[in-house]
Design a protein around this motif. Structure first.
Motif, short mmCIF file in Angstrom:
data_model
loop_
_atom_site.label_atom_id
_atom_site.label_comp_id
_atom_site.label_asym_id
_atom_site.label_seq_id
_atom_site.Cartn_x
_atom_site.Cartn_y
_atom_site.Cartn_z
N ARG A 55 -3.19 6.53 -4.20
CA ARG A 55 -1.87 6.44 -4.84
C ARG A 55 -1.94 6.92 -6.29
O ARG A 55 -1.04 7.60 -6.78
CB ARG A 55 -1.35 5.00 -4.79
CG ARG A 55 -1.28 4.44 -3.38
CD ARG A 55 -0.21 5.12 -2.56
NE ARG A 55 -0.31 4.78 -1.14
CZ ARG A 55 0.53 5.20 -0.21
NH1 ARG A 55 1.52 5.98 -0.55
NH2 ARG A 55 0.36 4.86 1.05
N ILE A 56 -2.99 6.55 -6.98
CA ILE A 56 -3.15 6.97 -8.37
C ILE A 56 -3.27 8.49 -8.46
O ILE A 56 -2.68 9.13 -9.34
CB ILE A 56 -4.36 6.28 -9.01
CG1 ILE A 56 -4.09 4.78 -9.20
CG2 ILE A 56 -4.73 6.91 -10.35
CD1 ILE A 56 -5.28 3.98 -9.65
N ASP A 71 0.82 -1.20 0.00
CA ASP A 71 0.00 0.00 0.00
C ASP A 71 0.86 1.26 0.00
O ASP A 71 0.42 2.32 -0.44
CB ASP A 71 -0.90 -0.03 1.24
CG ASP A 71 -1.80 1.19 1.32
OD1 ASP A 71 -2.29 1.62 0.25
OD2 ASP A 71 -2.04 1.70 2.41
N ALA A 93 -5.53 1.68 -3.90
CA ALA A 93 -4.87 2.23 -5.08
C ALA A 93 -5.39 3.62 -5.44
O ALA A 93 -4.72 4.36 -6.17
CB ALA A 93 -5.06 1.29 -6.27
N ASP A 109 3.92 3.41 -4.39
CA ASP A 109 3.04 4.12 -5.31
C ASP A 109 3.09 3.59 -6.73
O ASP A 109 2.08 3.57 -7.43
CB ASP A 109 3.40 5.61 -5.33
CG ASP A 109 3.30 6.24 -3.94
OD1 ASP A 109 2.59 5.67 -3.10
OD2 ASP A 109 3.91 7.29 -3.71
N TYR A 128 0.65 2.25 -13.71
CA TYR A 128 1.73 1.94 -12.78
C TYR A 128 1.26 1.13 -11.58
O TYR A 128 1.98 1.04 -10.58
CB TYR A 128 2.37 3.24 -12.28
CG TYR A 128 3.09 4.03 -13.34
CD1 TYR A 128 3.88 3.40 -14.29
CD2 TYR A 128 2.98 5.41 -13.39
CE1 TYR A 128 4.55 4.13 -15.26
CE2 TYR A 128 3.65 6.16 -14.35
CZ TYR A 128 4.42 5.51 -15.29
OH TYR A 128 5.08 6.23 -16.26
N ARG A 129 0.06 0.54 -11.65
CA ARG A 129 -0.46 -0.24 -10.52
C ARG A 129 -0.63 -1.70 -10.91
O ARG A 129 -1.67 -2.31 -10.70
CB ARG A 129 -1.81 0.34 -10.06
CG ARG A 129 -1.76 1.77 -9.59
CD ARG A 129 -0.91 1.97 -8.37
NE ARG A 129 -1.31 1.16 -7.24
CZ ARG A 129 -0.75 1.25 -6.05
NH1 ARG A 129 0.26 2.08 -5.83
NH2 ARG A 129 -1.16 0.48 -5.06
N LEU A 147 -9.10 -3.02 -9.28
CA LEU A 147 -8.11 -2.33 -8.45
C LEU A 147 -8.64 -2.17 -7.03
O LEU A 147 -9.84 -1.96 -6.82
CB LEU A 147 -7.79 -0.95 -9.03
CG LEU A 147 -7.09 -0.93 -10.40
CD1 LEU A 147 -6.92 0.50 -10.87
CD2 LEU A 147 -5.75 -1.63 -10.35
N ASP A 149 -1.87 -4.39 -8.29
CA ASP A 149 -3.22 -4.23 -7.74
C ASP A 149 -4.27 -4.89 -8.62
O ASP A 149 -5.43 -5.02 -8.22
CB ASP A 149 -3.56 -2.74 -7.59
CG ASP A 149 -2.99 -2.17 -6.31
OD1 ASP A 149 -3.01 -2.89 -5.29
OD2 ASP A 149 -2.51 -1.04 -6.32
N GLN A 197 4.20 0.49 -9.31
CA GLN A 197 4.58 -0.93 -9.49
C GLN A 197 4.67 -1.16 -10.99
O GLN A 197 3.67 -1.21 -11.68
CB GLN A 197 3.53 -1.83 -8.86
CG GLN A 197 3.24 -1.52 -7.40
CD GLN A 197 1.84 -1.88 -6.98
OE1 GLN A 197 1.11 -2.53 -7.73
NE2 GLN A 197 1.45 -1.48 -5.79
#
Length: 512
Positions: free
Chosen positions: A474-475, A384, A471, A387, A502-503, A467, A506, A389
């Motif tokens: 962070r997004i 979590d 997330a 930010d 970039y998630r 998701l 998730d 991945q």
């Protein structure tokens, strides 16, 4: 005769004044009080040998030494020098008139030579703060302490030089360092540059976003795809250290004894890459004599954890609080110290035990259950706090054989610095917040609110890719950074689309 000599004890990354009171009277006993540890008590034997080798006699009077304040434990051999000078001053072997103008620290060898000490920089800062004229320390530590201006820093090679200095028979070496000149001339000297990287444009972009917003990043890909190579180049695109950040970083490394001899201020952001066998104490700091751990040694820089799932689970879980609070508190029965820990966490990992899940050419031999079990070694609360991945795909031969250099770190760094300046102006009146990664829910609602089209896109992505709720924030933080890189005041749907990409971890379908 009663005299006072001054030293210092380092607690956390700050120093505390220690007053060494020495009383010499008729008799032949020796007493050392004031909560000294074993190393301080053993100084008596080192001082006797050092005096004999240099042609002096150990005072034969009754000597009582008190190290005040008595409630602070005095640790280590760095008190040898002030104790020796105090005994000689009380016995009238040296003149006592200059003793109250200087702060002394140094470890004695049996031949009287001075060995380097830890924490010379915070000790020098404390000496200036308390109005001392100067400090006398081992010659190996002088450049480290000389970064403190308005303070005379004397380097001594052995005990005899210090004795003759107080007896006005010789002068010690006065060290002066042009701190700002040395600091600014070494800021851009990097051995690794992004121009050496072939391909991997999407990963370079993700690292640029991470640097611009202070975001934590996880690189996941097959062995040999370039994860470690890319992460090691992250410091080359981070904004240069300010003098204040450099001083704080240097203090931490000074206390930990990690500074090279004859070195001054740290001019480049630290990059720490501990092995996955590291212990919890080594990561967080602490121990019988509390020292900064890897989390604090990476302060104002990057903590790189290669092969993230191979780390002990307890070691990874202790990262959660420092990543959120940007400091770590070490509590022990005898002391409680705080170390700063404002860093960017960069990590890399294979996608599965064999390493080839989602590989474009090699087949993975792991079952879906094995892949999921491998990924589950990283807990949800830790994930979590990461930010970005990003999946790293191996570079094809055509790009590896391309002789043309890629975009240099200097050009990327210029864009990062511009984005950070925008954030500094935005959060200028908000204490403790200097980059997008530190935004809370209130700041997100004020500065990272997307328009209706953006909200619709975000809703579609969360439903389509399953998701998680964690997330969402962070997004928004990452999309705010992407907008800053492009100089946009408002977050556009394109910024959100890039942040959603970039998630990877998730997405519930990522591991089958």
């Amino acid at each position: 005769m009663l005299i006072k000599v001054f030293g210092a004890a380092v607690q956390g990354i700050d120093a505390t004044l220690i007053t060494i009171e020495v009383n010499s009277s008729r008799g032949c006993m020796f007493y050392l009080v004031g909560l000294p540890d074993s190393a301080v008590k053993e100084s008596h034997q080192r001082i006797i040998s050092a005096l004999q080798v240099n042609g002096y006699r150990m005072p034969t009077s009754n000597i009582v030494i008190n190290m005040a304040p008595a409630d602070i434990r005095k640790e280590g051999a760095a008190y040898d020098l002030p104790l020796a000078i105090g005994m000689l001053g009380a016995s009238e072997v040296i003149k006592p008139d200059k003793l109250n103008r200087y702060l002394l620290m140094g470890e004695l060898s049996l031949d009287g030579s001075l060995q380097p000490i830890k924490g010379a920089l915070p000790i020098a800062i404390k000496a200036r703060e308390l109005g001392f004229e100067g400090i006398i320390i081992p010659r190996q530590n002088t450049r480290e302490a000389a970064v403190v201006n308005n303070l005379k820093v004397y380097g001594a090679k052995n005990l005899k030089e210090v004795i003759e200095f107080f007896n006005d028979k010789q002068e010690l070496e006065l060290v002066h360092v042009d701190t700002r000149k040395e600091f600014y001339t070494r800021q851009n000297d990097f051995d690794l540059d992004f121009s050496d990287v072939k391909g991997q444009e999407n990963v370079k972009r993700a690292l640029e976003v991470a640097a611009a917003g202070g975001h934590n990043i996880l690189l996941i890909g097959a062995p040999g795809s370039g994860k470690s190579m890319l992460a090691k180049r992250l410091p080359s695109i981070l904004p240069p250290l300010t003098l204040g950040e450099s001083l704080e970083t240097t203090k931490i490394h000074s206390v930990a004894g990690k500074l090279e001899q004859e070195s001054g201020l740290i001019s480049k952001r630290p990059f720490r890459a501990p092995h996955h066998t590291i212990s919890t104490v080594a990561m967080t700091g602490g121990g019988s004599f509390p020292q900064p751990g890897e989390i604090s040694l990476a302060h104002n820089g990057v903590l790189f954890l290669d092969e993230l799932p191979e780390f002990n689970r307890n070691v990874l879980e202790v990262l959660r609080q420092p990543l959120e609070d940007r400091e770590i508190s070490i509590s022990r029965i005898k002391c409680n110290v705080k170390y700063p820990a404002s860093l960017i966490l960069a990590a890399s990992m294979n996608p599965c035990p064999c390493g080839y899940y989602n590989h474009p050419t090699k087949a993975c031999v792991c079952s879906p259950g094995q892949v999921q079990k491998y990924l589950n070694r990283i807990s949800g609360p830790l994930l979590d706090r990461i930010d970005l991945q990003i999946e790293v795909i191996p570079v094809p031969f055509e790009k590896m054989s391309d002789a043309r250099p890629g975009e240099s770190s200097t050009l990327i760094r210029e864009r990062v610095v511009r984005a950070r300046q925008t954030q500094s102006e935005r959060y200028a009146e908000i204490p403790g917040v200097y980059c997008n990664a530190q935004m809370n829910s209130k700041l997100l609602a004020r500065y990272a609110r997307p328009d209706d089209k953006g909200l619709a896109l975000l809703k579609t992505a969360m439903n389509r890719f399953n998701l998680s709720a964690r997330a969402y924030d962070r997004i928004l933080k990452v999309s705010r950074t992407i907008a800053d890189l492009e100089g946009c005041e408002l977050i556009q749907p394109s910024h959100l689309a890039e942040a959603i990409g970039y998630r990877n971890l998730d997405r519930e379908d990522w591991a089958g």
